[in-house]
Design a protein around this motif. Sequence first.
Motif, PDB file in Angstrom:
ATOM      1  N   TRP A 131       0.820  -1.225   0.000  1.00 35.36           N
ATOM      2  CA  TRP A 131       0.000   0.000   0.000  1.00 35.36           C
ATOM      3  C   TRP A 131       0.846   1.265   0.000  1.00 35.36           C
ATOM      4  O   TRP A 131       0.314   2.364  -0.153  1.00 35.36           O
ATOM      5  N   LYS A 132       2.139   1.145   0.236  1.00 33.25           N
ATOM      6  CA  LYS A 132       3.034   2.320   0.339  1.00 33.25           C
ATOM      7  C   LYS A 132       2.460   3.305   1.375  1.00 33.25           C
ATOM      8  O   LYS A 132       1.924   2.860   2.378  1.00 33.25           O
ATOM      9  N   MET A 133       2.526   4.623   1.120  1.00 32.00           N
ATOM     10  CA  MET A 133       2.018   5.571   2.123  1.00 32.00           C
ATOM     11  C   MET A 133       0.623   6.039   1.703  1.00 32.00           C
ATOM     12  O   MET A 133       0.408   7.191   1.336  1.00 32.00           O
TER      13      MET A 133
ATOM     14  N   GLY B 178      14.267  -3.437   1.102  1.00 36.85           N
ATOM     15  CA  GLY B 178      15.005  -2.985  -0.076  1.00 36.85           C
ATOM     16  C   GLY B 178      14.139  -2.570  -1.241  1.00 36.85           C
ATOM     17  O   GLY B 178      14.573  -2.637  -2.399  1.00 36.85           O
ATOM     18  N   HIS B 179      12.915  -2.112  -0.957  1.00 39.43           N
ATOM     19  CA  HIS B 179      12.097  -1.598  -2.061  1.00 39.43           C
ATOM     20  C   HIS B 179      12.853  -0.461  -2.751  1.00 39.43           C
ATOM     21  O   HIS B 179      13.550   0.318  -2.080  1.00 39.43           O
ATOM     22  N   SER B 180      12.706  -0.332  -4.046  1.00 37.27           N
ATOM     23  CA  SER B 180      13.506   0.670  -4.772  1.00 37.27           C
ATOM     24  C   SER B 180      13.226   2.085  -4.284  1.00 37.27           C
ATOM     25  O   SER B 180      14.090   2.957  -4.357  1.00 37.27           O
TER      26      SER B 180
ATOM     27  N   TYR C 253      11.236  -9.230  -8.060  1.00 42.10           N
ATOM     28  CA  TYR C 253      11.907  -8.523  -9.160  1.00 42.10           C
ATOM     29  C   TYR C 253      11.018  -7.367  -9.563  1.00 42.10           C
ATOM     30  O   TYR C 253       9.905  -7.566 -10.067  1.00 42.10           O
ATOM     31  N   GLU C 254      11.506  -6.142  -9.317  1.00 47.71           N
ATOM     32  CA  GLU C 254      10.723  -4.952  -9.625  1.00 47.71           C
ATOM     33  C   GLU C 254      11.588  -3.979 -10.428  1.00 47.71           C
ATOM     34  O   GLU C 254      12.316  -3.164  -9.834  1.00 47.71           O
ATOM     35  N   PRO C 255      11.553  -4.071 -11.762  1.00 52.10           N
ATOM     36  CA  PRO C 255      12.318  -3.103 -12.547  1.00 52.10           C
ATOM     37  C   PRO C 255      11.853  -1.685 -12.202  1.00 52.10           C
ATOM     38  O   PRO C 255      10.650  -1.408 -12.213  1.00 52.10           O
TER      39      PRO C 255
ATOM     40  N   ILE D 167       7.823   0.581 -12.159  1.00 52.56           N
ATOM     41  CA  ILE D 167       7.068   0.851 -10.923  1.00 52.56           C
ATOM     42  C   ILE D 167       6.291   2.151 -11.050  1.00 52.56           C
ATOM     43  O   ILE D 167       6.869   3.209 -11.291  1.00 52.56           O
ATOM     44  N   GLY D 168       4.972   2.029 -10.909  1.00 47.46           N
ATOM     45  CA  GLY D 168       4.092   3.193 -10.917  1.00 47.46           C
ATOM     46  C   GLY D 168       4.087   3.955 -12.225  1.00 47.46           C
ATOM     47  O   GLY D 168       3.583   5.074 -12.299  1.00 47.46           O
ATOM     48  N   SER D 169       4.656   3.350 -13.272  1.00 47.20           N
ATOM     49  CA  SER D 169       4.811   4.069 -14.537  1.00 47.20           C
ATOM     50  C   SER D 169       3.771   3.644 -15.568  1.00 47.20           C
ATOM     51  O   SER D 169       3.616   4.288 -16.596  1.00 47.20           O
TER      52      SER D 169
ATOM     53  N   GLY E 155       5.651  -4.206 -10.591  1.00 44.50           N
ATOM     54  CA  GLY E 155       5.857  -3.061 -11.497  1.00 44.50           C
ATOM     55  C   GLY E 155       4.666  -2.939 -12.425  1.00 44.50           C
ATOM     56  O   GLY E 155       4.567  -3.674 -13.404  1.00 44.50           O
ATOM     57  N   SER E 156       3.724  -2.046 -12.037  1.00 47.49           N
ATOM     58  CA  SER E 156       2.530  -1.775 -12.843  1.00 47.49           C
ATOM     59  C   SER E 156       1.674  -3.016 -13.119  1.00 47.49           C
ATOM     60  O   SER E 156       1.047  -3.118 -14.175  1.00 47.49           O
ATOM     61  N   VAL E 157       1.651  -3.931 -12.155  1.00 49.23           N
ATOM     62  CA  VAL E 157       0.732  -5.085 -12.293  1.00 49.23           C
ATOM     63  C   VAL E 157      -0.687  -4.576 -12.054  1.00 49.23           C
ATOM     64  O   VAL E 157      -0.929  -3.819 -11.115  1.00 49.23           O
TER      65      VAL E 157
ATOM     66  N   VAL F  52       2.043  -5.968  -5.815  1.00 49.45           N
ATOM     67  CA  VAL F  52       1.178  -4.983  -6.478  1.00 49.45           C
ATOM     68  C   VAL F  52       1.134  -3.699  -5.666  1.00 49.45           C
ATOM     69  O   VAL F  52       0.856  -3.736  -4.464  1.00 49.45           O
ATOM     70  N   GLY F  53       1.419  -2.567  -6.306  1.00 50.53           N
ATOM     71  CA  GLY F  53       1.345  -1.282  -5.614  1.00 50.53           C
ATOM     72  C   GLY F  53      -0.017  -0.647  -5.836  1.00 50.53           C
ATOM     73  O   GLY F  53      -1.006  -0.986  -5.181  1.00 50.53           O
ATOM     74  N   GLY F  54      -0.082   0.255  -6.804  1.00 50.67           N
ATOM     75  CA  GLY F  54      -1.293   1.050  -7.070  1.00 50.67           C
ATOM     76  C   GLY F  54      -2.578   0.228  -7.113  1.00 50.67           C
ATOM     77  O   GLY F  54      -3.583   0.594  -6.484  1.00 50.67           O
ATOM     78  N   ALA F  55      -2.546  -0.897  -7.820  1.00 50.04           N
ATOM     79  CA  ALA F  55      -3.790  -1.680  -8.004  1.00 50.04           C
ATOM     80  C   ALA F  55      -4.207  -2.418  -6.734  1.00 50.04           C
ATOM     81  O   ALA F  55      -5.319  -2.951  -6.677  1.00 50.04           O
TER      82      ALA F  55
END
Length: 250
Positions: free
Chosen positions: A7-9, A91-93, A167-169, A173-175, A211-213, A232-235
């Motif tokens: 969920w990040k922040m 170690g998240h980017s 593996y998160e290029p 990420i978020g792009s 990465g943008s999943v 999964v971040g945003g989604a």
Amino acid sequence: MIIAGNWKMNCDSRQAIKLVNEIIKSNDIPIEANIMIFPPSILIPVIFPLIKNTKIKLGAQDCSLNDNGAYTGQISSDMILDAGCEYVILGHSERRSMCKETSSDVSLKSFKAISKGLNVIICIGESLKEREDNSFLSILETQLSSSLPQSIGSQIEVSDFQITIAYEPIWAIGSGKVATNENIEEVHKFIKNCLNDYFENSIKIPVIYGGSVNANNSSQILKLNSVDGVLVGGASLKSDDFIKIAKNSL
Ligand code: PGA
């Protein structure tokens, strides 16, 4: 299959409760899906009572490499465990770039977290420049080997599934730019080969992609042979999308 939501922040407590309740109540999540959520640490005590009798696992987005003491703003592995978590992302980017975290910090943190009984998701990934100048495999190999749990003079016993590699290029990420199936297969196979070399007793270490999943691209990604799940971040902030991603793991 691991379906992990970072969920990040994001979210306040009301939004977090709504999101988690929608996931819990869904009948669409396959029983085999290994669902994990990583809310901001201040929301962990809000979420733990909701998920504690479900199959959903809870994790933190980072931990300190120290046990306790004068480390303003940090949280320890013991605190994370005490709050009901089983996992921690390391170690998240975004931490590597914004907090200047190095692979050697990640290695010490993963050593500490594992020795306390947490499972770790160690993130690695190349920049766009490293992808374009074709140095990405050697960059990833160095990142991987130097982020794995190590501590000077100490050995650590690692068991199956205690480590997961994400593996998160960075460029994905978020792009909205997702890596191609070929990109993902190439790197995941490479990571798995490296891991086989490092751990002689071939312990089980899942390799997941991030990465943008999203709900649309996840079914293809999750079908790839070398993919053991997704981060999964945003989604993961929209229950419908996150549930669809989990459904696509079947
Ligand atoms: P994204 O983030 O899905 O929003 O690209 C993934 C991550 O950073 O873990």
